[in-house]
Design a protein around this motif. Sequence first.
Motif, PDB file in Angstrom:
ATOM      1  N   VAL A  89       1.041  -1.129   0.144  1.00 43.69           N
ATOM      2  CA  VAL A  89       0.053  -0.062  -0.003  1.00 43.69           C
ATOM      3  C   VAL A  89       1.108   1.182   0.259  1.00 43.69           C
ATOM      4  O   VAL A  89       1.923   1.317   0.828  1.00 43.69           O
ATOM      5  N   ILE A  90       0.764   2.268  -0.749  1.00 41.02           N
ATOM      6  CA  ILE A  90       1.384   3.320  -1.163  1.00 41.02           C
ATOM      7  C   ILE A  90       0.453   4.272  -0.953  1.00 41.02           C
ATOM      8  O   ILE A  90      -0.457   4.723  -1.527  1.00 41.02           O
ATOM      9  N   ALA A  91       0.578   5.233   0.408  1.00 42.90           N
ATOM     10  CA  ALA A  91       0.026   6.411   0.716  1.00 42.90           C
ATOM     11  C   ALA A  91       0.574   7.676   0.224  1.00 42.90           C
ATOM     12  O   ALA A  91       1.733   7.626   0.752  1.00 42.90           O
ATOM     13  N   GLN A  92      -0.045   8.609  -0.389  1.00 44.66           N
ATOM     14  CA  GLN A  92       0.756   9.748  -0.530  1.00 44.66           C
ATOM     15  C   GLN A  92      -0.492  10.988  -0.804  1.00 44.66           C
ATOM     16  O   GLN A  92      -1.923  10.592  -0.957  1.00 44.66           O
ATOM     17  N   LYS A  93      -0.191  12.283  -0.562  1.00 46.08           N
ATOM     18  CA  LYS A  93      -1.215  13.195  -0.394  1.00 46.08           C
ATOM     19  C   LYS A  93      -1.676  13.352  -1.928  1.00 46.08           C
ATOM     20  O   LYS A  93      -0.931  13.807  -3.013  1.00 46.08           O
ATOM     21  N   SER A 132       9.413  17.257 -15.893  1.00 49.56           N
ATOM     22  CA  SER A 132       9.781  18.059 -14.742  1.00 49.56           C
ATOM     23  C   SER A 132       8.604  18.057 -13.598  1.00 49.56           C
ATOM     24  O   SER A 132       9.160  18.032 -12.499  1.00 49.56           O
ATOM     25  N   SER A 133       7.343  18.162 -14.069  1.00 49.83           N
ATOM     26  CA  SER A 133       6.531  18.247 -13.024  1.00 49.83           C
ATOM     27  C   SER A 133       6.201  17.070 -12.382  1.00 49.83           C
ATOM     28  O   SER A 133       5.705  16.978 -11.334  1.00 49.83           O
ATOM     29  N   ILE A 134       6.442  15.749 -13.164  1.00 45.42           N
ATOM     30  CA  ILE A 134       6.437  14.589 -12.273  1.00 45.42           C
ATOM     31  C   ILE A 134       7.482  14.391 -11.511  1.00 45.42           C
ATOM     32  O   ILE A 134       7.344  13.764 -10.460  1.00 45.42           O
ATOM     33  N   LEU A 135       8.632  14.554 -11.864  1.00 48.45           N
ATOM     34  CA  LEU A 135       9.875  14.443 -10.929  1.00 48.45           C
ATOM     35  C   LEU A 135      10.033  15.254  -9.930  1.00 48.45           C
ATOM     36  O   LEU A 135      10.525  14.846  -8.688  1.00 48.45           O
ATOM     37  N   ASN A 136       9.979  16.587 -10.377  1.00 48.55           N
ATOM     38  CA  ASN A 136      10.228  17.839  -9.525  1.00 48.55           C
ATOM     39  C   ASN A 136       9.085  18.851  -9.416  1.00 48.55           C
ATOM     40  O   ASN A 136       9.352  19.621 -10.232  1.00 48.55           O
ATOM     41  N   PRO A 137       8.092  18.356  -8.811  1.00 50.33           N
ATOM     42  CA  PRO A 137       6.934  19.244  -8.935  1.00 50.33           C
ATOM     43  C   PRO A 137       6.899  20.556  -8.482  1.00 50.33           C
ATOM     44  O   PRO A 137       6.367  21.511  -8.881  1.00 50.33           O
ATOM     45  N   MET A 138       7.942  20.819  -7.621  1.00 52.68           N
ATOM     46  CA  MET A 138       8.004  21.895  -6.858  1.00 52.68           C
ATOM     47  C   MET A 138       8.967  23.276  -7.931  1.00 52.68           C
ATOM     48  O   MET A 138       8.962  24.414  -7.480  1.00 52.68           O
ATOM     49  N   MET A 154       2.003  19.014  -4.940  1.00 57.46           N
ATOM     50  CA  MET A 154       2.069  17.800  -5.462  1.00 57.46           C
ATOM     51  C   MET A 154       3.457  16.952  -5.088  1.00 57.46           C
ATOM     52  O   MET A 154       4.394  17.514  -5.001  1.00 57.46           O
ATOM     53  N   PRO A 155       3.208  15.530  -4.732  1.00 56.44           N
ATOM     54  CA  PRO A 155       4.640  14.766  -4.226  1.00 56.44           C
ATOM     55  C   PRO A 155       5.446  14.349  -5.585  1.00 56.44           C
ATOM     56  O   PRO A 155       4.699  14.372  -6.672  1.00 56.44           O
TER      57      PRO A 155
END
Length: 382
Positions: free
Chosen positions: A110-114, A284-290, A301-302
């Motif tokens: 189970v992987i929980a994340q925001k 870049s939004s997937i790997l480094n969303p900030m 986004m995590p």
Amino acid sequence: MTTAHLPPLASFWFHDSASTFSPTVDSLFYFILWLSTFFFVLIVGLMLFFMAWYRSRPGHAPEHSPHHNNLLEATWTIIPVMLIFVIFGLGFSGYMEMRTVPDNAMEVQVIAQKWNWSFRYPNGGFSPELHIPKGRPIKLLLQSKDVLHSLYVPAFRAKMDCVPGRYNTMWFEATEATGTGPEDGFDLFCTEYCGTSHSTMMSRVVVYDNEDDYAKFLDGVIDPRKEADPVIAGRTLYQNRGCAQCHSLDGAARTGPSFKGGWGKEQPMTSGENVLMDENYIRSSILNPMAHIRKGFQPVMPSYQGQLKDDEIYALISFIKSINLEGYETQWPALEGEEGGAAATGAAEPGADPAEKADEPVDDKEAEGADAPAEAPVNDAA
Ligand code: CUA
């Protein structure tokens, strides 16, 4: 699903009772409830009675009160202590049962994340809901990518925290099957406040009646990268890896910007700069969303660094293109429980009737006749 075997008042409070833990937990709950009720009525009743019986009246002198009554004091000490030991014994044996995972349990990660749940099966496949067979012990290996979450299935009387930086385990065995349609299943909640969308961090537990149906489900969730068409693999990833929770396919803003609209155009960021929405922007939004926060959205986004492989990111980019660019449309295979396959995801034909749109409010200028697919789970093997 069924309430027939619950104690009389139980069906009033608890609608589903569907795991091997339910009888233990429920009977202890009702034991404590009725015990407390009995003593509440007894103590408050006697108090009211004595208030009336010994009230002060004209011509009535107060009586002498004794300091001690050893028999009475021993009685009201020993009886509650014995009751506490009974409650402790029942609670302890139930707790030990819940903490002792049977050797033959099937493990699901189970992987929980925001703010979503992903469930990963022994064959490597993922799904956004938990699918399990009836009558087999299931061990959940829980982890969190960001903050404290907690997995709770009320019908199973089972709950455990997902703690960042370590694994937790829990187990249960379902005793009741559910339907396998898109709305069927027992509720699964996040029960630890984890930020803005905590209250929407919900999923379902689908319980299969027989192992054959379950095997069919497992076959359907094998690694999406084995799918030849990256657009279809991307759509599966969109559904199963948590994108759908925050990103719509119809132009409507959710926690994050929609995947539809904006491709190939400069997008305004909170920093004031404009960034071209292209392959590198998505990556870049997937790997480094900030790195770039779209104007009007929160930096919540995590990162999927280490979670999505390069070919999975490519598949997601292809999928996003497919709902934004002509020539990228894919004829979706029809999914079970879904009306017609093709148009049911973002790739609707241009000029589709906008009136047939989703139940969700849609951002008017960006909506371009897409049927809302976001809630339709991809892997609904029935
Ligand atoms: Cu996750 Cu609350």
